[in-house]
Design an enzyme around this catalytic site. Sequence first.
Site, short mmCIF file in Angstrom:
data_model
loop_
_atom_site.label_atom_id
_atom_site.label_comp_id
_atom_site.label_asym_id
_atom_site.label_seq_id
_atom_site.Cartn_x
_atom_site.Cartn_y
_atom_site.Cartn_z
CG ASP A 11 -1.93 1.11 1.32
OD1 ASP A 11 -2.02 1.84 0.40
OD2 ASP A 11 -3.03 0.93 2.14
CG ASP A 106 -3.19 3.57 -2.48
OD1 ASP A 106 -4.35 2.92 -2.87
OD2 ASP A 106 -3.06 3.99 -1.52
CD GLU A 107 -5.27 -1.72 -0.54
OE1 GLU A 107 -5.19 -2.68 0.33
OE2 GLU A 107 -5.91 -0.76 -0.69
#
Length: 187
Positions: A11, A106-107
């Site tokens: 993350d 973002d993960e």
Amino acid sequence: MKTPSRILHFDADNFFASCEELLSPALRGRPLIVAGGRRNDGFVLSANRRAKAFGIKSGLAVFAARRLCAGLVVCPARPDEYRRISARMFAAINRFSPLVVPVSVDEGVLDLSGVSSGAERWRELSATILREVGLHLSGGLADSRWLAKLATDAAKPGFLEVSAGSEKNFLAKRHVGELSGIGENRA
């Protein structure tokens, strides 16, 4: 005997705020939020660590965030720029495993099964992303993606490995509300 799965969850820390610092380096070192709303006066979408030190977090109303921090920098969201930075991040991550599954901009998770040292692979990956993209990552390594995500959340900012056989001990220290899909963690 089958080799156990080793799943790495990653993350990007404070992703939208970190992107703004990449796009405008003069903002580094200042408390910063990315705001939603037509006039950037809605809610906090992302806050950097300096803003979080004032008690500002995602979901807080912008007017309340301004009250908590007089010198707060409020940036409008730039989703196209964030997607471009995300694409660079995932392109670099794809070099570390043949199986990378994005969870959001973002993960994601990647399969490190069969890798002799998942923690060493994590150090290589996070250093690569910092060097090539400029983002800090948090991560968790475990036998399932759900446990790996929980390890990431427990480690932020940083990295935590839940080794095979230690799952019960790790879970005993977690509150049930921390599990993804339960309570406030419905996403």
